[in-house]
Design a protein around this motif. Structure first.
Motif, PDB file in Angstrom:
ATOM      1  N   SER A 184       0.835  -1.203   0.000  1.00  0.00           N
ATOM      2  CA  SER A 184       0.000   0.000   0.000  1.00  0.00           C
ATOM      3  C   SER A 184       0.871   1.255   0.000  1.00  0.00           C
ATOM      4  O   SER A 184       0.474   2.299   0.500  1.00  0.00           O
ATOM      5  CB  SER A 184      -0.920   0.001   1.231  1.00  0.00           C
ATOM      6  OG  SER A 184      -0.161  -0.090   2.422  1.00  0.00           O
ATOM      7  N   TRP A 185       2.073   1.154  -0.553  1.00  0.00           N
ATOM      8  CA  TRP A 185       3.021   2.267  -0.525  1.00  0.00           C
ATOM      9  C   TRP A 185       2.575   3.425  -1.416  1.00  0.00           C
ATOM     10  O   TRP A 185       2.946   4.569  -1.160  1.00  0.00           O
ATOM     11  CB  TRP A 185       4.401   1.795  -0.954  1.00  0.00           C
ATOM     12  CG  TRP A 185       5.058   0.879   0.036  1.00  0.00           C
ATOM     13  CD1 TRP A 185       4.625   0.606   1.304  1.00  0.00           C
ATOM     14  CD2 TRP A 185       6.248   0.115  -0.150  1.00  0.00           C
ATOM     15  NE1 TRP A 185       5.471  -0.289   1.921  1.00  0.00           N
ATOM     16  CE2 TRP A 185       6.479  -0.600   1.049  1.00  0.00           C
ATOM     17  CE3 TRP A 185       7.127  -0.043  -1.202  1.00  0.00           C
ATOM     18  CZ2 TRP A 185       7.567  -1.455   1.210  1.00  0.00           C
ATOM     19  CZ3 TRP A 185       8.212  -0.896  -1.046  1.00  0.00           C
ATOM     20  CH2 TRP A 185       8.433  -1.592   0.155  1.00  0.00           C
ATOM     21  N   LEU A 186       1.821   3.146  -2.471  1.00  0.00           N
ATOM     22  CA  LEU A 186       1.357   4.191  -3.382  1.00  0.00           C
ATOM     23  C   LEU A 186      -0.163   4.259  -3.309  1.00  0.00           C
ATOM     24  O   LEU A 186      -0.851   3.545  -4.041  1.00  0.00           O
ATOM     25  CB  LEU A 186       1.800   3.897  -4.823  1.00  0.00           C
ATOM     26  CG  LEU A 186       3.305   3.789  -5.075  1.00  0.00           C
ATOM     27  CD1 LEU A 186       3.571   3.409  -6.523  1.00  0.00           C
ATOM     28  CD2 LEU A 186       4.014   5.090  -4.718  1.00  0.00           C
ATOM     29  N   PRO A 187      -0.711   5.098  -2.421  1.00  0.00           N
ATOM     30  CA  PRO A 187      -2.171   5.172  -2.281  1.00  0.00           C
ATOM     31  C   PRO A 187      -2.851   5.470  -3.616  1.00  0.00           C
ATOM     32  O   PRO A 187      -2.420   6.336  -4.366  1.00  0.00           O
ATOM     33  CB  PRO A 187      -2.359   6.338  -1.286  1.00  0.00           C
ATOM     34  CG  PRO A 187      -1.081   6.395  -0.523  1.00  0.00           C
ATOM     35  CD  PRO A 187      -0.017   6.000  -1.496  1.00  0.00           C
ATOM     36  N   GLY A 188      -3.905   4.727  -3.882  1.00  0.00           N
ATOM     37  CA  GLY A 188      -4.598   4.877  -5.154  1.00  0.00           C
ATOM     38  C   GLY A 188      -4.038   4.004  -6.253  1.00  0.00           C
ATOM     39  O   GLY A 188      -4.660   3.841  -7.301  1.00  0.00           O
ATOM     40  N   HIS A 189      -2.856   3.436  -6.038  1.00  0.00           N
ATOM     41  CA  HIS A 189      -2.214   2.572  -7.033  1.00  0.00           C
ATOM     42  C   HIS A 189      -1.925   1.176  -6.482  1.00  0.00           C
ATOM     43  O   HIS A 189      -1.925   0.208  -7.216  1.00  0.00           O
ATOM     44  CB  HIS A 189      -0.898   3.195  -7.510  1.00  0.00           C
ATOM     45  CG  HIS A 189      -1.070   4.459  -8.278  1.00  0.00           C
ATOM     46  ND1 HIS A 189      -1.300   4.498  -9.633  1.00  0.00           N
ATOM     47  CD2 HIS A 189      -1.059   5.746  -7.862  1.00  0.00           C
ATOM     48  CE1 HIS A 189      -1.405   5.757 -10.035  1.00  0.00           C
ATOM     49  NE2 HIS A 189      -1.267   6.532  -8.982  1.00  0.00           N
ATOM     50  N   GLY A 190      -1.633   1.077  -5.208  1.00  0.00           N
ATOM     51  CA  GLY A 190      -1.206  -0.190  -4.628  1.00  0.00           C
ATOM     52  C   GLY A 190       0.268  -0.143  -4.294  1.00  0.00           C
ATOM     53  O   GLY A 190       0.743   0.746  -3.596  1.00  0.00           O
ATOM     54  N   GLY A 191       1.006  -1.104  -4.828  1.00  0.00           N
ATOM     55  CA  GLY A 191       2.436  -1.162  -4.595  1.00  0.00           C
ATOM     56  C   GLY A 191       3.228  -0.695  -5.807  1.00  0.00           C
ATOM     57  O   GLY A 191       2.669  -0.400  -6.871  1.00  0.00           O
ATOM     58  N   VAL A 192       4.549  -0.648  -5.639  1.00  0.00           N
ATOM     59  CA  VAL A 192       5.421  -0.243  -6.736  1.00  0.00           C
ATOM     60  C   VAL A 192       5.324  -1.239  -7.890  1.00  0.00           C
ATOM     61  O   VAL A 192       5.231  -0.852  -9.059  1.00  0.00           O
ATOM     62  CB  VAL A 192       6.868  -0.116  -6.245  1.00  0.00           C
ATOM     63  CG1 VAL A 192       7.813   0.203  -7.399  1.00  0.00           C
ATOM     64  CG2 VAL A 192       6.987   0.953  -5.164  1.00  0.00           C
ATOM     65  N   LEU A 193       5.325  -2.517  -7.564  1.00  0.00           N
ATOM     66  CA  LEU A 193       5.246  -3.535  -8.619  1.00  0.00           C
ATOM     67  C   LEU A 193       3.899  -3.490  -9.331  1.00  0.00           C
ATOM     68  O   LEU A 193       3.806  -3.862 -10.512  1.00  0.00           O
ATOM     69  CB  LEU A 193       5.494  -4.921  -8.024  1.00  0.00           C
ATOM     70  CG  LEU A 193       5.702  -6.056  -9.025  1.00  0.00           C
ATOM     71  CD1 LEU A 193       6.859  -5.749  -9.971  1.00  0.00           C
ATOM     72  CD2 LEU A 193       5.962  -7.373  -8.297  1.00  0.00           C
ATOM     73  N   ASP A 194       2.863  -3.031  -8.647  1.00  0.00           N
ATOM     74  CA  ASP A 194       1.560  -2.886  -9.297  1.00  0.00           C
ATOM     75  C   ASP A 194       1.600  -1.828 -10.394  1.00  0.00           C
ATOM     76  O   ASP A 194       0.799  -1.856 -11.323  1.00  0.00           O
ATOM     77  CB  ASP A 194       0.488  -2.523  -8.265  1.00  0.00           C
ATOM     78  CG  ASP A 194       0.285  -3.623  -7.245  1.00  0.00           C
ATOM     79  OD1 ASP A 194       0.252  -4.787  -7.650  1.00  0.00           O
ATOM     80  OD2 ASP A 194       0.192  -3.312  -6.044  1.00  0.00           O
ATOM     81  N   ARG A 195       2.505  -0.859 -10.295  1.00  0.00           N
ATOM     82  CA  ARG A 195       2.684   0.157 -11.324  1.00  0.00           C
ATOM     83  C   ARG A 195       3.704  -0.273 -12.372  1.00  0.00           C
ATOM     84  O   ARG A 195       3.687   0.239 -13.496  1.00  0.00           O
ATOM     85  CB  ARG A 195       3.127   1.486 -10.710  1.00  0.00           C
ATOM     86  CG  ARG A 195       2.086   2.174  -9.859  1.00  0.00           C
ATOM     87  CD  ARG A 195       0.843   2.511 -10.647  1.00  0.00           C
ATOM     88  NE  ARG A 195      -0.146   1.416 -10.656  1.00  0.00           N
ATOM     89  CZ  ARG A 195      -1.084   1.227 -11.555  1.00  0.00           C
ATOM     90  NH1 ARG A 195      -1.168   2.030 -12.580  1.00  0.00           N
ATOM     91  NH2 ARG A 195      -1.917   0.224 -11.471  1.00  0.00           N
ATOM     92  N   LEU A 196       4.582  -1.186 -12.005  1.00  0.00           N
ATOM     93  CA  LEU A 196       5.631  -1.614 -12.930  1.00  0.00           C
ATOM     94  C   LEU A 196       5.239  -2.839 -13.751  1.00  0.00           C
ATOM     95  O   LEU A 196       5.976  -3.221 -14.657  1.00  0.00           O
ATOM     96  CB  LEU A 196       6.920  -1.930 -12.156  1.00  0.00           C
ATOM     97  CG  LEU A 196       7.635  -0.768 -11.478  1.00  0.00           C
ATOM     98  CD1 LEU A 196       8.883  -1.276 -10.765  1.00  0.00           C
ATOM     99  CD2 LEU A 196       8.010   0.315 -12.478  1.00  0.00           C
ATOM    100  N   ASP A 197       4.122  -3.468 -13.423  1.00  0.00           N
ATOM    101  CA  ASP A 197       3.796  -4.745 -14.064  1.00  0.00           C
ATOM    102  C   ASP A 197       3.748  -4.639 -15.583  1.00  0.00           C
ATOM    103  O   ASP A 197       4.279  -5.490 -16.297  1.00  0.00           O
ATOM    104  CB  ASP A 197       2.481  -5.317 -13.511  1.00  0.00           C
ATOM    105  CG  ASP A 197       1.333  -4.319 -13.577  1.00  0.00           C
ATOM    106  OD1 ASP A 197       1.527  -3.213 -14.111  1.00  0.00           O
ATOM    107  OD2 ASP A 197       0.233  -4.650 -13.092  1.00  0.00           O
ATOM    108  N   SER A 198       3.122  -3.577 -16.097  1.00  0.00           N
ATOM    109  CA  SER A 198       3.055  -3.414 -17.551  1.00  0.00           C
ATOM    110  C   SER A 198       4.328  -2.801 -18.119  1.00  0.00           C
ATOM    111  O   SER A 198       4.645  -3.005 -19.300  1.00  0.00           O
ATOM    112  CB  SER A 198       1.846  -2.542 -17.920  1.00  0.00           C
ATOM    113  OG  SER A 198       1.931  -1.280 -17.297  1.00  0.00           O
ATOM    114  N   ILE A 199       5.074  -2.063 -17.296  1.00  0.00           N
ATOM    115  CA  ILE A 199       6.299  -1.404 -17.762  1.00  0.00           C
ATOM    116  C   ILE A 199       7.425  -2.420 -17.952  1.00  0.00           C
ATOM    117  O   ILE A 199       8.157  -2.381 -18.951  1.00  0.00           O
ATOM    118  CB  ILE A 199       6.737  -0.320 -16.763  1.00  0.00           C
ATOM    119  CG1 ILE A 199       5.629   0.719 -16.578  1.00  0.00           C
ATOM    120  CG2 ILE A 199       8.032   0.343 -17.225  1.00  0.00           C
ATOM    121  CD1 ILE A 199       5.321   1.534 -17.794  1.00  0.00           C
ATOM    122  N   LEU A 200       7.577  -3.333 -16.996  1.00  0.00           N
ATOM    123  CA  LEU A 200       8.716  -4.262 -17.019  1.00  0.00           C
ATOM    124  C   LEU A 200       8.719  -5.109 -18.282  1.00  0.00           C
ATOM    125  O   LEU A 200       9.732  -5.185 -18.992  1.00  0.00           O
ATOM    126  CB  LEU A 200       8.694  -5.150 -15.777  1.00  0.00           C
ATOM    127  CG  LEU A 200       9.061  -4.471 -14.451  1.00  0.00           C
ATOM    128  CD1 LEU A 200       8.831  -5.421 -13.286  1.00  0.00           C
ATOM    129  CD2 LEU A 200      10.501  -3.991 -14.469  1.00  0.00           C
TER     130      LEU A 200
END
Length: 347
Positions: free
Chosen positions: A312-328
């Motif tokens: 829950s590190w990025l409120p509104g997004h979830g975690g860092v990996l939740d934002r990187l999943d499509s980027i990686l």
């Protein structure tokens, strides 16, 4: 010019004293009355503006609550955090190219840490510190060493985390079954391949000539795809795309992602990468495919772990990996397209 108190001239009819006095009285009263009227008008205008702002705020909060109820995300926080990340990303890519290595390393280490913590919560044995050390070496080396030497670095990193896990298991003497130990070893290698190595490929693309523009271009297309899917899914989504993996993803959302990705691909191809429009469309379609696969792949991992978000590190997004999943995973497609398109454009 004569004063009001001067006697009337011979050719002018005398003005009655009472009428002159009434005119002077009106002139004296009018400036005094205009102040309260103006203040009342300003108060009414301010009150109307405040009511309109309050109504707009209430409508926005109501819409935000509907979106939050449907998606589980806080739209306002998500937008603010995305803007902050975007500013840092643009600054690192456009002004100080090597600074993006620091940005990518920080994102990769945070993703490794939260993924390792989620795995440990599910009962897996993950050595977080060795994983972080190996990820640092892999990501940083990608900017400074040749492509073939990066494979050597990756092999050493994989051997390091695997041997560490085996030695740690032998030192534990806890009677852990053979299948669980093998699973831990596989996961130790998977962490490096999934997060560190894919992040390293993004850094490899950065190190190429005009690589910063290619990195920025594929991230823009991936974000556009994600945004298009989100907007179309919220507005029109009815038919689930992969209900067993990610119940909230719909085919309508995928259609929105397709349109957004192709449009973004054509634009970045024309104005950033110097590609013909049709190669820009191909760029958008490829990144759409890798971004969708990465998103669904991470959703499958989270479903297997029984969690909604990696953290829950990025409120509104979830975690860092939740934002990187499509980027990686998109870094793989972007790097392949760079090697394939560059000779075509140069010729």
């Amino acid at each position: 010019m004569s004063d009001a108190s001067d006697p009337p001239r011979a050719d002018e009819p005398p003005v009655p004293r009472t009428r002159r006095a009434a005119g002077e009285s009106r002139r004296a009263v009018e400036p005094q009355d205009s102040g309260p009227h103006l203040q009342a008008h300003l108060r009414a205008a301010r009150s109307e503006l405040e009511n309109q702002v309050a109504q707009a705020k209430a409508d926005f909060e109501e819409a935000n609550e509907r979106i939050k109820e449907r998606t589980g995300r806080d739209l306002i926080l998500a937008i603010l955090i995305a803007l902050a990340i975007g500013v840092v990303l643009l600054g690192s890519l456009l002004f100080v190219k090597w600074a993006f290595v620091v940005f990518a390393l920080a994102a990769a280490l945070l993703a490794v840490f939260e993924f390792g913590r989620a795995l440990r919560t599910s009962g897996r044995r993950v050595d977080v510190v060795p994983q972080l050390v190996a990820a640092t070496v892999v990501v940083v080396s990608a900017y400074f060493v040749s492509s073939w030497l990066l494979w050597v670095v990756l092999f050493v990193a994989l051997a390091f985390v695997v041997v560490w896990r085996l030695v740690a298991q032998m030192a534990a003497h806890d009677g852990r079954v053979y299948s669980a130990v093998i699973g831990d070893v596989v996961i130790a290698a998977f962490l490096q391949l999934y997060v560190a190595f894919l992040a390293a490929l993004c850094v490899v693309l950065l190190s190429q000539e005009r690589g910063e523009w290619w990195v920025l271009a594929f991230i823009i297309v991936a974000v556009a795809s994600d945004t298009g899917a989100y907007v179309a899914g919220i507005s029109f989504g009815k038919h689930p795309m992969a209900p067993r993996i990610s119940p909230k993803k719909t085919w309508e959302g995928f259609a929105g992602a397709t349109l957004a990705a192709i449009l973004a691909g054509v634009l970045v191809g024309l104005f950033m990468l110097g590609l013909p429009w049709w190669l820009g469309a191909v760029f958008g379609i490829v990144i759409l495919g890798t971004a969708t696969a990465g998103d669904l792949g991470e959703s499958m991992i989270k479903r297997d772990l029984g969690i909604k978000d990696m953290s829950s590190w990025l409120p509104g997004h979830g975690g860092v990996l939740d934002r990187l999943d499509s980027i990686l995973l998109s870094a793989v497609g972007a790097l392949a397209l760079y090697y394939f398109f560059t000779p075509l454009v140069a010729s």
